[in-house]
Motif scaffolding. Structure first.
Motif, PDB file in Angstrom:
ATOM      1  N   ALA A 342     -10.541   3.726  17.738  1.00  0.00           N
ATOM      2  CA  ALA A 342     -11.739   4.467  17.322  1.00  0.00           C
ATOM      3  C   ALA A 342     -12.880   4.257  18.315  1.00  0.00           C
ATOM      4  N   MET A 343     -13.014   3.046  18.845  1.00  0.00           N
ATOM      5  CA  MET A 343     -14.052   2.769  19.832  1.00  0.00           C
ATOM      6  C   MET A 343     -13.781   3.523  21.123  1.00  0.00           C
ATOM      7  N   ARG A 344     -12.491   3.720  21.445  1.00  0.00           N
ATOM      8  CA  ARG A 344     -12.131   4.429  22.678  1.00  0.00           C
ATOM      9  C   ARG A 344     -12.195   5.947  22.493  1.00  0.00           C
ATOM     10  N   ASP A 345     -11.605   6.449  21.373  1.00  0.00           N
ATOM     11  CA  ASP A 345     -11.423   7.897  21.207  1.00  0.00           C
ATOM     12  C   ASP A 345     -12.294   8.523  20.126  1.00  0.00           C
ATOM     13  N   GLY A 346     -13.059   7.722  19.402  1.00  0.00           N
ATOM     14  CA  GLY A 346     -13.903   8.282  18.341  1.00  0.00           C
ATOM     15  C   GLY A 346     -13.347   8.011  16.955  1.00  0.00           C
ATOM     16  N   PRO A 347     -14.235   8.118  15.930  1.00  0.00           N
ATOM     17  CA  PRO A 347     -13.873   7.718  14.568  1.00  0.00           C
ATOM     18  C   PRO A 347     -12.793   8.581  13.921  1.00  0.00           C
ATOM     19  N   ALA A 348     -12.665   9.857  14.307  1.00  0.00           N
ATOM     20  CA  ALA A 348     -11.659  10.717  13.668  1.00  0.00           C
ATOM     21  C   ALA A 348     -10.252  10.186  13.928  1.00  0.00           C
ATOM     22  N   THR A 349      -9.987   9.769  15.176  1.00  0.00           N
ATOM     23  CA  THR A 349      -8.673   9.225  15.532  1.00  0.00           C
ATOM     24  C   THR A 349      -8.429   7.921  14.777  1.00  0.00           C
ATOM     25  N   LEU A 351      -9.758   7.007  11.951  1.00  0.00           N
ATOM     26  CA  LEU A 351      -9.593   7.290  10.526  1.00  0.00           C
ATOM     27  C   LEU A 351      -8.152   7.699  10.207  1.00  0.00           C
ATOM     28  N   ALA A 352      -7.581   8.564  11.050  1.00  0.00           N
ATOM     29  CA  ALA A 352      -6.207   9.010  10.808  1.00  0.00           C
ATOM     30  C   ALA A 352      -5.259   7.809  10.811  1.00  0.00           C
ATOM     31  N   LEU A 353      -5.459   6.885  11.762  1.00  0.00           N
ATOM     32  CA  LEU A 353      -4.589   5.708  11.851  1.00  0.00           C
ATOM     33  C   LEU A 353      -4.749   4.801  10.622  1.00  0.00           C
ATOM     34  N   VAL A 354      -6.017   4.555  10.238  1.00  0.00           N
ATOM     35  CA  VAL A 354      -6.269   3.657   9.101  1.00  0.00           C
ATOM     36  C   VAL A 354      -5.715   4.262   7.814  1.00  0.00           C
ATOM     37  N   GLU A 355      -5.877   5.588   7.640  1.00  0.00           N
ATOM     38  CA  GLU A 355      -5.368   6.210   6.413  1.00  0.00           C
ATOM     39  C   GLU A 355      -3.848   6.132   6.351  1.00  0.00           C
ATOM     40  N   ALA A 356      -3.199   6.265   7.514  1.00  0.00           N
ATOM     41  CA  ALA A 356      -1.734   6.135   7.549  1.00  0.00           C
ATOM     42  C   ALA A 356      -1.319   4.720   7.136  1.00  0.00           C
ATOM     43  N   ILE A 357      -2.063   3.707   7.611  1.00  0.00           N
ATOM     44  CA  ILE A 357      -1.749   2.308   7.247  1.00  0.00           C
ATOM     45  C   ILE A 357      -1.972   2.106   5.743  1.00  0.00           C
ATOM     46  N   LEU A 358      -3.104   2.604   5.228  1.00  0.00           N
ATOM     47  CA  LEU A 358      -3.412   2.450   3.797  1.00  0.00           C
ATOM     48  C   LEU A 358      -2.364   3.144   2.929  1.00  0.00           C
ATOM     49  N   ASP A 359      -1.883   4.309   3.401  1.00  0.00           N
ATOM     50  CA  ASP A 359      -0.882   5.056   2.628  1.00  0.00           C
ATOM     51  C   ASP A 359       0.409   4.262   2.458  1.00  0.00           C
ATOM     52  N   ARG A 360       0.706   3.385   3.449  1.00  0.00           N
ATOM     53  CA  ARG A 360       1.955   2.608   3.350  1.00  0.00           C
ATOM     54  C   ARG A 360       1.849   1.526   2.270  1.00  0.00           C
ATOM     55  N   PHE A 376     -15.577   4.623   9.377  1.00  0.00           N
ATOM     56  CA  PHE A 376     -15.193   5.851  10.096  1.00  0.00           C
ATOM     57  C   PHE A 376     -15.723   7.082   9.356  1.00  0.00           C
ATOM     58  N   CYS A 377     -15.566   7.103   8.019  1.00  0.00           N
ATOM     59  CA  CYS A 377     -16.045   8.239   7.227  1.00  0.00           C
ATOM     60  C   CYS A 377     -17.561   8.384   7.374  1.00  0.00           C
ATOM     61  N   ARG A 378     -18.272   7.241   7.366  1.00  0.00           N
ATOM     62  CA  ARG A 378     -19.735   7.253   7.499  1.00  0.00           C
ATOM     63  C   ARG A 378     -20.121   7.899   8.834  1.00  0.00           C
ATOM     64  N   ARG A 379     -19.431   7.464   9.903  1.00  0.00           N
ATOM     65  CA  ARG A 379     -19.742   8.008  11.231  1.00  0.00           C
ATOM     66  C   ARG A 379     -19.451   9.504  11.310  1.00  0.00           C
ATOM     67  N   LEU A 380     -18.450   9.942  10.527  1.00  0.00           N
ATOM     68  CA  LEU A 380     -18.063  11.354  10.542  1.00  0.00           C
ATOM     69  C   LEU A 380     -18.904  12.189   9.568  1.00  0.00           C
ATOM     70  N   GLY A 381     -19.830  11.522   8.849  1.00  0.00           N
ATOM     71  CA  GLY A 381     -20.678  12.234   7.904  1.00  0.00           C
ATOM     72  C   GLY A 381     -19.984  12.575   6.597  1.00  0.00           C
TER      73      GLY A 381
END
Lengths: 415, 110
Positions: A342-349, A351-360, A376-381
């Protein structure tokens, strides 16, 4: 009486600084954990009675070992009179014979090692090793250990009782392992030291962000291990602890509030500790294949070298997390990697990774996974999603400053 | 202190450890003064389980518990402590094919 108060304070200070060393030596002299613990308490009770009258002895540690040993011998002799088998009588003789160098400084440091290697013996379950080390070597109370491992206190107490019974009944020796057995035995010890440090660095509960006594204890153990066995992974763990601990002063504000890595005043980082840690990185990375502690210290070194969060080489950090994941697959490391991405590519990327981990599901009760999603959600508004995740993280945290931090974020989202 | 080393192996791996090697191992332990007793066992199919309930003897075929690895032999050893016993157990040849359970011997209470 003020003098008595001062002596009581002195006894309390000696208890904090010396009780584990005294215990380690008493276990060797008495050959039994429970006998040694009783003797330790009797020795401190005697200190509370005698020191106000006679003054604090020049060498309190030696005084306590001696007092504890004599109390134990007295008790054993008293028991022996009623004991048909005379087994306790034989034990008392062993204790009396154990005169050899009990006050000698070097011998006492060896006792701490004997205690560590006995508590981390592979014949004990991994859970029992950690619990026993925190209880006996670090002097944590059962409730603290239970919270650190999200385990009910009675379960943890039972685990410690069983481990001590196995040490006694299977006769696990009180010794530092033979040279050829050391590397394998060291891995277990390093894992335990690492867990102790983590509890001190990010206390799982309580009023403060960090519990410096535990971190300092872990670093001290780490230094002693490196001295005993300068293996790359032992060096790696020591360097890792030094680099993390170097940020301690910057991690909490004057009012005791949590300060995130990106907001920390890097002038507060302990440059001496960073220099020592970074100086060890090369030695840690010298083994093939490179071990997990060495990779983690390489990551910590990237942070330590950066002048700000923005100036950090996040691509390098993501790359190192990839290597680490190949060595030790773990959802928590995946989460850390997601934050770096997220620090390299931005919060959207991220967020997708974290949600995939949480889904497991493995991290569904892990507060930092929800806190990362919230951020991440906060940064994305995405205010509603952020709020839901902050609330979930808040429900899972038991640490005061973390709770205040999350509440502050929630309040900001309301305005 | 006495430890019983219980040797477990899967039946089809038995041939991987020649009898001669086990005999030599036992002789070595005996010469070092470590060995109290050691025997290899007939296969688990030859086992009979005996129980006494309400004074009646009941006899059933086979072992108490069915597991993939079966008890194939034992060494009763004398060792200073568990580390010492583990060093001895690691030299038992079937340890490399199966497993050796090291159990401290309990003194009966009077």
């Amino acid at each position: 009486m003020p003098t008595t108060d001062r002596v009581h304070e002195a006894v309390a200070a000696v208890y904090r600084s010396e009780s584990r060393r005294v215990l380690a030596t008493l276990i060797r002299l008495l050959g039994d954990f429970d006998l040694a613990e009783d003797a330790l308490h009797e020795a401190f009770r005697a200190a509370l009675e005698q020191w106000p009258r006679d003054g604090v002895p020049a060498n309190p540690r030696a005084w306590l070992v001696s007092a504890g040993r004599f109390k134990a011998i007295d008790n054993l002799r008293r028991l022996a009179r009623f004991d048909a088998l005379d087994e306790t009588g034989a034990r008392a003789e062993v204790a009396v014979d154990g005169r050899a160098a009990w006050a000698d400084e070097e011998g006492i440091e060896d006792d701490r090692f004997r205690l560590i290697f006995t508590c981390c013996h592979p014949a004990l379950s991994a859970d029992a090793q950690v619990a026993l080390t925190l209880r006996e070597v670090c002097g944590l109370i059962t409730e603290e250990i239970a919270r650190a491992f999200l385990t009910p206190a009675p379960t943890l107490a039972q685990r410690i009782v069983r481990a001590k019974a196995k040490i006694r009944q299977a006769r696990i020796p009180y010794e530092v392992p033979a040279r050829e057995e050391l590397p394998a035995r060291l891995d277990a010890v390093l894992r335990v030291v690492c867990l102790v440090f983590n509890e001190g660095y990010a206390a799982s509960s309580g009023p403060a962000v960090t519990r410096h006594d535990l971190s300092a204890e872990a670093i001290r153990l780490g230094r002693l291990l490196v001295e005993l066995l300068p293996e790359p992974e032992a060096i790696g763990l020591l360097a890792l602890m030094l680099l993390h601990d170097s940020r301690r002063a910057a991690r909490a504000s004057a009012s005791g509030d949590l300060v995130l890595l990106e907001d920390q005043d890097r002038a507060l980082w302990d440059r001496e500790q960073i220099a020592e840690g970074v100086g060890l990185v090369e030695r840690a990375l010298s083994s093939h294949p490179v071990g997990p502690y060495a990779i983690q210290v390489a990551i910590a070194a990237v942070h330590a070298k950066a002048s700000s969060s923005a100036a950090t080489d996040w691509a390098e950090i993501v790359g190192l997390y990839d290597v680490l994941l190949q060595t030790v697959p773990s959802p928590v490391i995946e989460l850390n990697r997601a934050v770096a991405v997220a620090m390299r590519d931005g919060p959207a990327t991220g967020l997708a990774l974290v949600e995939a981990i949480l889904d497991r599901g493995e991290l569904k009760d892990y507060r930092l996974a929800h806190a990362a999603r919230a951020d991440f959600c906060r940064r994305l508004g995405r205010t509603a999603d952020a709020r839901a995740s902050y609330e979930r993280a808040l429900a899972l945290t038991e640490q005061e400053p973390e709770r205040r931090f999350l509440e502050r974020r929630l309040a900001e989202l309301r305005t | 202190m006495k430890y019983l080393c219980l040797v477990y192996m899967e039946a089809d791996k038995l041939r991987a450890v020649p009898d001669g090697e086990c005999a030599a191992c036992g002789d070595g332990f005996r010469k070092s003064g470590l060995l109290i007793a050691a025997e290899a066992l007939q296969p688990v199919e030859t086992a009979t389980t005996v129980r006494v309930r309400n004074g009646n003897v009941s006899i059933t075929d086979g072992p108490f518990a069915e597991t993939k690895e079966q008890l194939v032999g034992f060494y009763l050893i004398e060792a200073r402590d568990l580390n010492d016993a583990i060093r001895v157990a690691a030299k038992i040849p079937p340890a490399r094919e199966g497993s050796v359970e090291v159990r401290p011997v309990r003194e009966l209470q009077p």
